[in-house]
Design an enzyme around this catalytic site. Structure first.
Site, PDB file in Angstrom:
ATOM      1  N   THR A   5      -6.391  -1.011  -2.516  1.00 30.36           N
ATOM      2  CA  THR A   5      -4.850  -0.478  -3.258  1.00 30.36           C
ATOM      3  C   THR A   5      -5.217   0.337  -4.649  1.00 30.36           C
ATOM      4  OG1 THR A   5      -4.104  -2.677  -2.556  1.00 30.36           O
ATOM      5  CG2 THR A   5      -2.736  -1.284  -4.086  1.00 30.36           C
ATOM      6  N   ASP A  45      -1.233   2.435   1.850  1.00 33.11           N
ATOM      7  CA  ASP A  45      -2.226   2.515   0.781  1.00 33.11           C
ATOM      8  C   ASP A  45      -3.743   2.668   1.374  1.00 33.11           C
ATOM      9  OD1 ASP A  45      -2.276  -0.280   1.532  1.00 33.11           O
ATOM     10  OD2 ASP A  45      -2.419  -1.060  -0.343  1.00 33.11           O
TER      11      ASP A  45
HETATM   12  C1  GP9 Z   1      -3.183  -6.958  -5.173  1.00 30.18           C
HETATM   13  C2  GP9 Z   1      -2.655  -5.944  -4.089  1.00 30.18           C
HETATM   14  C3  GP9 Z   1      -3.749  -5.880  -2.988  1.00 30.18           C
HETATM   15  O1  GP9 Z   1      -2.497  -6.662  -6.419  1.00 30.18           O
HETATM   16  O2  GP9 Z   1      -2.583  -4.756  -4.919  1.00 30.18           O
HETATM   17  O3  GP9 Z   1      -4.790  -5.295  -3.012  1.00 30.18           O
HETATM   18  P1  GP9 Z   1      -5.777  -5.037  -2.072  1.00 30.18           P
HETATM   19  O4  GP9 Z   1      -6.477  -6.336  -1.618  1.00 30.18           O
HETATM   20  O5  GP9 Z   1      -4.973  -4.341  -0.850  1.00 30.18           O
HETATM   21  O6  GP9 Z   1      -6.699  -3.844  -2.305  1.00 30.18           O
HETATM   22 MN    MN Z   2      -3.628  -2.870  -0.376  1.00 30.87          MN
END
Ligand code: GP9
Ligand code: MN
Length: 626
Positions: free
Chosen positions: A298, A472
């Site tokens: 993300t 994402d």
């Molecule tokens: C955590 C969320 C998830 O705040 O953004 O992160 P990810 O594991 O998908 O990178």
């Molecule tokens: Mn994510």
């Protein structure tokens, strides 16, 4: 009092136990770390030990008793200071200390004034071990041992220390795979490897970054700028500025891949609302669009959208380069009169967001503290998306306009757990529990977006906003190829794995009426220039590697962080060049020029980030230095 005679290393043992227990009690009394199970509790308990064994153990090399005692005393004092400082810092920032934050003095100018307010009288307890060590040194007389005893004992001691470290790392890895390579959260690091090891790790990461930065002098910029200029895609005048002055709402669709769009699972439509949107006259839907994230997941997607640069090859750029100068989209929007923010109901230090957002010029972070998580409103990683969207719209009503915000959803996250009442469709039935549940959480996400649109309309913000939504990164990894093959009814090859990196992208412009499905091959790096141009903001001078998808000059070419790539004719993956139409391997030479180009582009991105080159272009910074 007369000194009693104790075994030789009594003081050392007392010091280790005293600091260990003081640290552990400090953990549970001064930090609100979320502990989910007995194993995590156990890891938390043992995690100070390996470091303490090593650092105190150096005393075994000191022959002189007095020197040894001074050393042991100093270590107990130092470790106490580290814990105490973290506790005070935590009360203020809800986070652990990281080196860059100590140098970003301007960001916490008001800290010094409130340090006093954040020190509690019972913080003296952090120094309990120091007092115990001092007393032990004063009142305990130790016997001497022979030279040979010493060296055998020492070896054994360090074998034990190394074993403790290995056990600690092994258990942590089982709890949090890739903890060190992905380094997602300081809290997670402290929970697993302990405060002291965390600080060493932090020091290592930061010094690596600093060394690379120190070697750069800005002369590298000209070559990179040439490349970027040569690839600049002039905006389509019919599209430039069509959303000028509107609020812009980005929605990061957690783990959402394109294969669920306009698709069903055993007759159940997976994303009915998004499917409708793909045909909506106000929506541009991009069906040939890829995520370009690496280990930073993300956070990489956020970095890419903000900067139109690639993340880093190893680890998350949000961690390694939060001290850099950027010319992020948020900063640029801020300069254009926008109020900029991120909304995400998770703890602020996750992915180092609290620090990185300052570097990206994000004015406000609505983190978990901005939300009220009622009974039954949390699942899996935290707040459920539906209440998250509902409360976010309420918060949006209070924002100065025009605003730009990025909403980061969370429910559709591995391991895709859902409460029974939120399951709108049944699970799939394959050998992968992950994929089975994924359809249900994706369906829930779709529902949450539908509610978000309704709430936005009710709030009156809808008509004057544009909504940009994108997946994402992938949700289903290659480990689930077999189950995925069963669902898609084909054998999944490395070629298919590349195609499965497609994520949905929507640009919804209320009232536009000219929406369509855009088939142009594109990726997350293109979001920034595309959106800025829609808002009527020029990007000609920007150091960005993506291009406006609506531009007639946009080049259909997508490069992944790991060197895989997609063109209109080929996919290159794991050293095989595939024909995109047949999915069959083809002449390697056909991919050569693209591979070379991909290496150049990834190299330039790394050069910018590792050398912190944008500090040489940042007008404010240059002025500061003059
Ligand atoms: C955590 C969320 C998830 O705040 O953004 O992160 P990810 O594991 O998908 O990178
Ligand atoms: Mn994510």
């Amino acid at each position: 009092m007369k000194k009693a005679t104790w075994p030789k290393h009594s003081i050392l043992v007392i010091a280790i136990i005293a600091t260990w227990l003081t640290t552990y009690i400090g953990y549970i009394t001064s930090f609100s770390m979320k502990i989910d199970n007995v194993m995590q509790e156990f890891i938390l308990f043992i995690n100070p030990l390996s470091f303490l064994l090593f650092i105190y153990g150096l005393a075994l090399f000191m022959k002189n008793e007095k020197r040894r005692n001074i050393y042991i005393f100093s270590i107990s004092l130092l470790t106490s200071i580290v814990m105490f400082s973290n506790a005070v810092f935590y009360r203020f920032f809800n986070d652990f200390i990281t080196l860059p934050v100590l140098f970003q003095t301007s960001n916490f100018g008001d800290l010094s004034s409130s340090v006093g307010a954040n020190i509690h009288p019972w913080d003296i307890f952090f120094f309990a071990d120091v007092i115990i060590v001092a007393l032990a040194i004063k009142f305990i007389r130790v016997s001497e041992s022979s030279q040979s005893q010493r060296s055998i004992g020492r070896k054994l001691y360090f074998v034990v220390a190394a074993t403790v470290l290995m056990v600690n790392l092994g258990l942590s890895e089982a709890q949090r795979p890739q903890l060190l390579t992905r380094s997602f959260d300081r809290e997670l690091l402290v929970k697993n490897i302990g405060t002291f090891n965390y600080h060493i790790y932090d020091l290592f990461i930061q010094s690596k970054t600093h060394a690379q930065r120190a070697l750069a002098d800005g002369s590298e910029l000209a070559e990179v700028a040439n490349y970027i200029n040569a690839n600049y895609a002039e905006p389509d005048p019919k599209m430039f500025g069509i959303a000028e002055g509107r609020n812009v709402i980005f929605v990061s669709l957690e783990s959402l891949q394109s294969f669920v769009i306009n698709n069903d699972m055993n007759g159940h439509e997976i994303t009915p609302f998004l499917n409708e949107l793909t045909n909506d006259p106000d929506t541009f839907y991009f069906d040939n669009f890829y995520h370009q994230t690496g280990l930073g997941k993300t956070s990489d997607s956020e970095f890419i959208v903000e900067n139109s640069l690639y993340g880093r090859n190893g680890g998350a750029v949000f961690f390694t380069n939060s001290g850099n100068t950027f010319n992020a989209m948020s900063e640029k929007l801020g300069e254009n009169g926008y109020f900029t923010s991120v909304m995400h109901a998770n703890n602020r230090s996750f992915w180092n967001r609290d620090i990185m957002y300052q570097a990206l010029g994000i004015q406000k972070f609505y983190d978990v503290e901005s939300y009220e998580i009622g009974e039954g409103q949390a699942v899996n990683w935290g707040m459920k998306d539906i209440p998250f969207f509902e409360q976010s719209v309420e918060l949006m009503k209070t924002m100065p306009q025009p605003f730009s915000t990025r909403m980061i959803t969370l429910t559709n996250h591995h391991p895709f757990d859902l409460d029974e009442e939120d399951m709108i469709i049944p699970a799939y039935d394959s050998n992968s529990k992950t994929l089975n549940k994924y359809f249900q959480t994706a369906r829930y996400m779709d529902e949450s977006i539908k509610i978000f649109f309704e709430e936005l309309k009710k709030s009156g913000l809808y008509d004057n906003s544009i909504i940009v939504m994108y997946g994402d990164h992938y949700g289903i990894s290659e480990n689930h190829n077999k189950a995925m093959g069963m669902y898609l009814d084909k054998e999944i090859t490395p070629f298919d794995n590349v195609e499965l990196q497609k994520v949905p992208m929507f640009i919804h412009i209320p009232g536009n009426g000219k929406g369509e499905t855009v088939h142009e091959l594109s990726g997350q790096l293109d979001i920034r220039p595309t959106v800025l141009h829609l808002l009527g903001i020029d990007t000609k001078e920007d150091m960005q590697l993506g291009a406006d998808i609506f531009s007639p000059d946009h080049e259909p070419f997508v490069i992944f962080r790991d060197g895989r790539l997609v063109t209109e004719d080929y996919i290159y993956a794991h050293e095989v060049c595939y024909d995109i139409k047949t999915g069959e391997p083809t002449e390697g030479a056909a991919c050569e020029p693209y591979i070379e180009r991909a290496n150049t582009e990834l190299g330039y991105s790394d050069l910018i980030i590792n050398g912190d080159l944008l500090r040489f272009t940042d007008k404010d910074k240059i002025k500061e230095q003059e």
